[in-house]
Design a protein around this motif. Structure first.
Motif, PDB file in Angstrom:
ATOM      1  N   LYS A 152       5.719   9.517 -23.763  1.00 56.65           N
ATOM      2  CA  LYS A 152       6.882   8.883 -23.111  1.00 56.65           C
ATOM      3  C   LYS A 152       6.398   8.081 -21.898  1.00 56.65           C
ATOM      4  O   LYS A 152       5.407   8.445 -21.268  1.00 56.65           O
ATOM      5  CB  LYS A 152       7.892   9.926 -22.620  1.00 56.65           C
ATOM      6  CG  LYS A 152       8.455  10.814 -23.691  1.00 56.65           C
ATOM      7  CD  LYS A 152       7.879  12.205 -23.574  1.00 56.65           C
ATOM      8  CE  LYS A 152       8.115  13.000 -24.827  1.00 56.65           C
ATOM      9  NZ  LYS A 152       7.159  14.115 -24.962  1.00 56.65           N
ATOM     10  N   ARG A 153       7.182   7.075 -21.565  1.00 56.61           N
ATOM     11  CA  ARG A 153       6.792   6.222 -20.423  1.00 56.61           C
ATOM     12  C   ARG A 153       6.844   6.978 -19.106  1.00 56.61           C
ATOM     13  O   ARG A 153       6.088   6.706 -18.180  1.00 56.61           O
ATOM     14  CB  ARG A 153       7.701   4.993 -20.341  1.00 56.61           C
ATOM     15  CG  ARG A 153       7.550   4.091 -21.543  1.00 56.61           C
ATOM     16  CD  ARG A 153       8.336   2.797 -21.411  1.00 56.61           C
ATOM     17  NE  ARG A 153       8.342   2.117 -22.702  1.00 56.61           N
ATOM     18  CZ  ARG A 153       9.410   1.940 -23.460  1.00 56.61           C
ATOM     19  NH1 ARG A 153      10.599   2.346 -23.035  1.00 56.61           N
ATOM     20  NH2 ARG A 153       9.323   1.353 -24.624  1.00 56.61           N
ATOM     21  N   HIS A 154       7.736   7.947 -19.000  1.00 59.45           N
ATOM     22  CA  HIS A 154       7.922   8.612 -17.706  1.00 59.45           C
ATOM     23  C   HIS A 154       6.784   9.580 -17.372  1.00 59.45           C
ATOM     24  O   HIS A 154       6.653  10.033 -16.251  1.00 59.45           O
ATOM     25  CB  HIS A 154       9.251   9.385 -17.686  1.00 59.45           C
ATOM     26  CG  HIS A 154       9.233  10.664 -18.472  1.00 59.45           C
ATOM     27  ND1 HIS A 154       8.626  11.826 -18.024  1.00 59.45           N
ATOM     28  CD2 HIS A 154       9.724  10.967 -19.697  1.00 59.45           C
ATOM     29  CE1 HIS A 154       8.772  12.783 -18.928  1.00 59.45           C
ATOM     30  NE2 HIS A 154       9.423  12.287 -19.952  1.00 59.45           N
ATOM     31  N   GLN A 155       5.927   9.888 -18.358  1.00 63.71           N
ATOM     32  CA  GLN A 155       4.949  10.956 -18.159  1.00 63.71           C
ATOM     33  C   GLN A 155       3.871  10.618 -17.135  1.00 63.71           C
ATOM     34  O   GLN A 155       3.356  11.515 -16.479  1.00 63.71           O
ATOM     35  CB  GLN A 155       4.276  11.303 -19.495  1.00 63.71           C
ATOM     36  CG  GLN A 155       5.176  12.087 -20.432  1.00 63.71           C
ATOM     37  CD  GLN A 155       4.518  12.309 -21.773  1.00 63.71           C
ATOM     38  OE1 GLN A 155       3.968  11.389 -22.368  1.00 63.71           O
ATOM     39  NE2 GLN A 155       4.584  13.529 -22.254  1.00 63.71           N
ATOM     40  N   GLY A 179      11.057   5.759 -24.505  1.00 62.74           N
ATOM     41  CA  GLY A 179      12.042   5.523 -23.442  1.00 62.74           C
ATOM     42  C   GLY A 179      12.816   6.758 -23.010  1.00 62.74           C
ATOM     43  O   GLY A 179      13.718   6.654 -22.174  1.00 62.74           O
ATOM     44  N   TRP A 180      12.507   7.905 -23.556  1.00 60.58           N
ATOM     45  CA  TRP A 180      13.269   9.115 -23.203  1.00 60.58           C
ATOM     46  C   TRP A 180      12.857   9.611 -21.817  1.00 60.58           C
ATOM     47  O   TRP A 180      11.685   9.635 -21.473  1.00 60.58           O
ATOM     48  CB  TRP A 180      13.023  10.221 -24.235  1.00 60.58           C
ATOM     49  CG  TRP A 180      13.801  10.042 -25.507  1.00 60.58           C
ATOM     50  CD1 TRP A 180      13.932   8.879 -26.225  1.00 60.58           C
ATOM     51  CD2 TRP A 180      14.545  11.049 -26.211  1.00 60.58           C
ATOM     52  NE1 TRP A 180      14.712   9.111 -27.339  1.00 60.58           N
ATOM     53  CE2 TRP A 180      15.098  10.430 -27.357  1.00 60.58           C
ATOM     54  CE3 TRP A 180      14.787  12.395 -26.004  1.00 60.58           C
ATOM     55  CZ2 TRP A 180      15.878  11.115 -28.274  1.00 60.58           C
ATOM     56  CZ3 TRP A 180      15.563  13.086 -26.919  1.00 60.58           C
ATOM     57  CH2 TRP A 180      16.108  12.458 -28.039  1.00 60.58           C
ATOM     58  N   THR A 181      13.862  10.046 -21.067  1.00 63.61           N
ATOM     59  CA  THR A 181      13.601  10.610 -19.747  1.00 63.61           C
ATOM     60  C   THR A 181      13.469  12.131 -19.851  1.00 63.61           C
ATOM     61  O   THR A 181      13.813  12.737 -20.872  1.00 63.61           O
ATOM     62  CB  THR A 181      14.761  10.294 -18.786  1.00 63.61           C
ATOM     63  OG1 THR A 181      15.946  10.935 -19.300  1.00 63.61           O
ATOM     64  CG2 THR A 181      14.999   8.799 -18.672  1.00 63.61           C
ATOM     65  N   ARG A 182      13.008  12.720 -18.748  1.00 63.12           N
ATOM     66  CA  ARG A 182      12.893  14.184 -18.716  1.00 63.12           C
ATOM     67  C   ARG A 182      14.261  14.840 -18.961  1.00 63.12           C
ATOM     68  O   ARG A 182      14.384  15.849 -19.643  1.00 63.12           O
ATOM     69  CB  ARG A 182      12.389  14.587 -17.312  1.00 63.12           C
ATOM     70  CG  ARG A 182      11.152  15.429 -17.351  1.00 63.12           C
ATOM     71  CD  ARG A 182      10.516  15.487 -15.968  1.00 63.12           C
ATOM     72  NE  ARG A 182       9.461  14.502 -15.881  1.00 63.12           N
ATOM     73  CZ  ARG A 182       9.161  13.779 -14.813  1.00 63.12           C
ATOM     74  NH1 ARG A 182       9.861  13.907 -13.712  1.00 63.12           N
ATOM     75  NH2 ARG A 182       8.171  12.931 -14.833  1.00 63.12           N
ATOM     76  N   GLU A 183      15.300  14.215 -18.390  1.00 61.69           N
ATOM     77  CA  GLU A 183      16.648  14.775 -18.532  1.00 61.69           C
ATOM     78  C   GLU A 183      17.121  14.723 -19.986  1.00 61.69           C
ATOM     79  O   GLU A 183      17.747  15.662 -20.479  1.00 61.69           O
ATOM     80  CB  GLU A 183      17.634  14.014 -17.637  1.00 61.69           C
ATOM     81  CG  GLU A 183      17.414  14.199 -16.135  1.00 61.69           C
ATOM     82  CD  GLU A 183      16.174  13.491 -15.602  1.00 61.69           C
ATOM     83  OE1 GLU A 183      15.717  12.495 -16.229  1.00 61.69           O
ATOM     84  OE2 GLU A 183      15.630  13.934 -14.572  1.00 61.69           O
ATOM     85  N   MET A 184      16.815  13.625 -20.675  1.00 60.76           N
ATOM     86  CA  MET A 184      17.203  13.503 -22.083  1.00 60.76           C
ATOM     87  C   MET A 184      16.504  14.560 -22.929  1.00 60.76           C
ATOM     88  O   MET A 184      17.100  15.171 -23.825  1.00 60.76           O
ATOM     89  CB  MET A 184      16.857  12.098 -22.611  1.00 60.76           C
ATOM     90  CG  MET A 184      17.703  10.989 -22.014  1.00 60.76           C
ATOM     91  SD  MET A 184      16.988   9.346 -22.341  1.00 60.76           S
ATOM     92  CE  MET A 184      17.300   9.182 -24.104  1.00 60.76           C
ATOM     93  N   LEU A 185      15.239  14.775 -22.637  1.00 60.92           N
ATOM     94  CA  LEU A 185      14.477  15.772 -23.399  1.00 60.92           C
ATOM     95  C   LEU A 185      15.039  17.169 -23.168  1.00 60.92           C
ATOM     96  O   LEU A 185      15.234  17.941 -24.115  1.00 60.92           O
ATOM     97  CB  LEU A 185      13.000  15.724 -22.977  1.00 60.92           C
ATOM     98  CG  LEU A 185      12.268  14.429 -23.361  1.00 60.92           C
ATOM     99  CD1 LEU A 185      11.021  14.254 -22.514  1.00 60.92           C
ATOM    100  CD2 LEU A 185      11.898  14.439 -24.838  1.00 60.92           C
TER     101      LEU A 185
END
Ligand code: SF4
Length: 246
Positions: A152-155, A179-185
Motif C-alpha cells: 500500500k502507498r501509506h506503508q 490506495g487503501w488506508t490503515r483505517e480502511m484495512l
C-alpha cells in the motif's frame, strides 16, 4: 483499426508493457473489481498471490478467496519467519478455505554455500534477503504471468507512488490495495471478523523475519521495526517495477 485487428487485440495476452494502459483502464475501480477482472479474464494468464501473512495480509487474502479459492498463494518461507507467522498462515488459509498455499523456500545447497551459519542477516541483510527471499520467489514466479501483492502507498515513503499495475520483469504485478488506508484495512478486518496475526497485539505493526523485525513505538512508521538500525527499508522482491529498488 480493422474489425479483425481489433478482435486480435482483444484476445492478446496481457504483459508487462500493458501496465500503464491497465492503470488507466482501472483508474477509480475498486480493489474487488480489479481482482475480479484479473482472476477471471484469461488474458491475464496464470496468476499467483504473494503474501507475507503479516499484520494486514488477511484483507487481500479474503478479497481473493471470495473470487477464487484455488489461486496459488505463495509464502516466502525464508527459514527465519516467526513460528507465529507459520501457524497463522496455516490457520488463515484454512479459515478462508484457500486451497493452494505454497511455501517458497531457499535452496538448501545455496544456504549451505552462502549462509552456512544462518547469521548472514546480522552482517549482510541485503545478501541474506537476496538468498532467502528474492531468488526463491523469482524461481517460484517463473511459471506465472501476473503476481498480486498487498503493498500500500501509506506503508512507507518508498511506496508513495506505487502504481496499481506495474511491470515485474516480463510479468505484470498488481497492487490492488495500493490506495487503501490503515483505517480502511482495519474496518475491513473488523467488518469481516478476520483473525489478526497474533504478534499485532504485541506491538508488531509490520511483520517479516524474526531477526529483522521489532515492535514499533506509538507514533512510529509501521515499518520502523523492520531492519531497525540498518539503512534498509525493502527486501528486494519489489525492486524491479515502478518503485525504486532498495
Ligand atoms: S528479512 Fe532478515 S532474515 Fe529475512 S531474509 Fe532478509 S535479512 Fe534475512
Amino acid at each position: 483499426m480493422s474489425r479483425a485487428a481489433a478482435r486480435t487485440e482483444a484476445l492478446r495476452p496481457l504483459a508487462a508493457a500493458d501496465a500503464p494502459g491497465l492503470c488507466q483502464r482501472f483508474e477509480g475501480a475498486s480493489a474487488e473489481a480489479v481482482l475480479e477482472a484479473v482472476l477471471t479474464d484469461p488474458r491475464f494468464g496464470r496468476v499467483a498471490l504473494v503474501s507475507s501473512f503479516g499484520a494486514e495480509s488477511a484483507v487481500l487474502l479474503h478479497l481473493v478467496a471470495r473470487i477464487d479459492r484455488s489461486v496459488p498463494v505463495l509464502l516466502v518461507d525464508t527459514g527465519k519467519l516467526f513460528p507465529e507467522t507459520l501457524a497463522y498462515a496455516e490457520a488463515l488459509a484454512a479459515h478462508l478455505d484457500l486451497r493452494d498455499l505454497r511455501h517458497v523456500r531457499p535452496e538448501a545447497e545455496q544456504l549451505a554455500g552462502q549462509d552456512p551459519t544462518g547469521l548472514r542477516w546480522s552482517y549482510d541483510p541485503d545478501g541474506c534477503c537476496a538468498i532467502r527471499k528474492v531468488a526463491p520467489l523469482e524461481a517460484a514466479l517463473a511459471g506465472f504471468d501476473l503476481s498480486i501483492s498487498g503493498r500500500k502507498r501509506h506503508q512507507a515513503h518508498t511506496r508513495a507512488r506505487l502504481a496499481l499495475f506495474e511491470p515485474d520483469g516480463a510479468r505484470l504485478k498488481l497492487n490492488p490495495l495500493a490506495g487503501w488506508t490503515r483505517e480502511m484495512l482495519a474496518a475491513h478486518m473488523a467488518h469481516h471478523a478476520l483473525p489478526p496475526h497474533p504478534l499485532v497485539a504485541a506491538g508488531y505493526a509490520s511483520i517479516g523475519c524474526s531477526p529483522c523485525t521489532s515492535p514499533v513505538l506509538p507514533g512510529e512508521d509501521p515499518r520502523a521495526g523492520r531492519w531497525r538500525g540498518w539503512d534498509k527499508t525493502e527486501c528486494g522482491i519489489h525492486g524491479r517495477g515502478s518503485e525504486p529498488a532498495f
